[in-house]
Design an enzyme around this catalytic site. Structure first.
Site, PDB file in Angstrom:
ATOM      1  N   ASP A  13      -4.581   7.363 -25.953  1.00 33.88           N
ATOM      2  CA  ASP A  13      -4.268   8.746 -25.609  1.00 33.88           C
ATOM      3  C   ASP A  13      -4.795   9.002 -24.192  1.00 33.88           C
ATOM      4  OD1 ASP A  13      -6.988   9.176 -25.856  1.00 33.88           O
ATOM      5  OD2 ASP A  13      -6.854  10.695 -27.433  1.00 33.88           O
ATOM      6  N   CYS A  70      -8.846   5.585 -27.809  1.00 26.50           N
ATOM      7  CA  CYS A  70      -8.876   7.033 -27.603  1.00 26.50           C
ATOM      8  C   CYS A  70     -10.319   7.377 -27.225  1.00 26.50           C
ATOM      9  CB  CYS A  70      -8.362   7.799 -28.823  1.00 26.50           C
ATOM     10  SG  CYS A  70      -9.346   7.667 -30.331  1.00 26.50           S
ATOM     11  N   THR A  72     -12.992   8.322 -29.018  1.00 22.91           N
ATOM     12  CA  THR A  72     -13.948   7.640 -29.896  1.00 22.91           C
ATOM     13  C   THR A  72     -13.420   6.334 -30.463  1.00 22.91           C
ATOM     14  OG1 THR A  72     -13.041   8.809 -31.797  1.00 22.91           O
ATOM     15  CG2 THR A  72     -14.927   9.844 -30.675  1.00 22.91           C
ATOM     16  N   HIS A 103     -13.251 -12.288 -40.917  1.00 21.64           N
ATOM     17  CA  HIS A 103     -13.312 -11.937 -42.339  1.00 21.64           C
ATOM     18  C   HIS A 103     -12.198 -10.997 -42.782  1.00 21.64           C
ATOM     19  CE1 HIS A 103     -17.829 -13.035 -43.162  1.00 21.64           C
ATOM     20  NE2 HIS A 103     -17.152 -14.016 -42.574  1.00 21.64           N
ATOM     21  N   HIS A 138     -12.013 -14.980 -47.985  1.00 21.58           N
ATOM     22  CA  HIS A 138     -11.660 -13.772 -47.237  1.00 21.58           C
ATOM     23  C   HIS A 138     -10.175 -13.438 -47.386  1.00 21.58           C
ATOM     24  CE1 HIS A 138     -15.659 -13.960 -45.682  1.00 21.58           C
ATOM     25  NE2 HIS A 138     -15.440 -15.156 -45.154  1.00 21.58           N
TER      26      HIS A 138
HETATM   27  C1  RB5 Z   1      -9.243  13.771 -27.599  1.00 14.75           C
HETATM   28  O1  RB5 Z   1      -9.982  14.851 -27.068  1.00 14.75           O
HETATM   29  C2  RB5 Z   1     -10.027  13.081 -28.669  1.00 14.75           C
HETATM   30  O2  RB5 Z   1     -10.091  13.866 -29.817  1.00 14.75           O
HETATM   31  C3  RB5 Z   1      -9.438  11.728 -29.000  1.00 14.75           C
HETATM   32  O3  RB5 Z   1      -9.376  10.959 -27.834  1.00 14.75           O
HETATM   33  C4  RB5 Z   1     -10.160  10.875 -30.001  1.00 14.75           C
HETATM   34  O4  RB5 Z   1     -11.512  10.781 -29.724  1.00 14.75           O
HETATM   35  C5  RB5 Z   1      -9.895  11.174 -31.418  1.00 14.75           C
HETATM   36  O5  RB5 Z   1     -10.326  10.463 -32.329  1.00 14.75           O
END
Ligand code: RB5
Length: 150
Positions: A13, A70, A72, A103, A138
């Site tokens: 993203d 993204c 996180t 695994h 596995h």
């Molecule tokens: C975008 O602000 C953020 O929510 C996205 O990049 C991500 O971290 C979502 O899991």
């Protein structure tokens, strides 16, 4: 080796465009054919559609592996894992990145651009690409994961 065997799809993203481009250059230098499906512009966008688009490329067999990113790594991983045949894990360390291949036979890796720096991210990518599925006991467990989809 088929052409798809060394083809990898990347998507992200808006939060991870810079890191995605670094990962793309790194993997290309390693001799992989990279299919970077964007996005390329920094406007806010929705990670589920980008995760799903990359996952479809892996599930179809067009790409052997995929990497999604993204902020996180969590949301785009959740979206990718909704596509049948995809096993995607978020990694913030190299040990886990190798283990999800060895695994869990993960065919996709997810990274959080707001969690890991570029240097660590590229080491995680290397660990993921260098590891191989060990099969054996596995394989039974991975089959059990896949059976949950039907
Ligand atoms: C975008 O602000 C953020 O929510 C996205 O990049 C991500 O971290 C979502 O899991």
């Amino acid at each position: 080796m088929t052409a798809a065997a060394k083809r990898i799809v990347l998507s992200s993203d808006h939060a991870a465009i810079d890191l995605r481009q670094s990962v793309a250059a790194h993997i290309t230098a390693r001799g992989w054919e990279v299919e970077d499906i964007g996005p390329t512009t920094p406007e806010s966008t929705h990670y589920p559609k980008h995760g799903a688009a990359a996952a479809e490329r892996v599930a179809s067999g067009d790409c052997a592996l995929g990497i999604v990113l993204c902020g996180t790594g969590q949301g785009i991983m959740m979206a990718a894992n909704k596509v049948k045949g995809v096993r995607c894990g978020v990694c913030t360390d190299t040990f886990s990145a190798a283990m999800i291949r060895q695994h869990n036979n993960a065919n996709m890796l997810s990274l959080g651009a707001r969690v890991v720096g570029e240097g660590l991210a590229l080491e995680i990518v290397d660990a993921f690409l260098d590891a191989e599925f060990e099969g054996g006991r596995h394989a039974t467990r991975v089959e059990m994961i896949d059976a949950l989809e039907s």
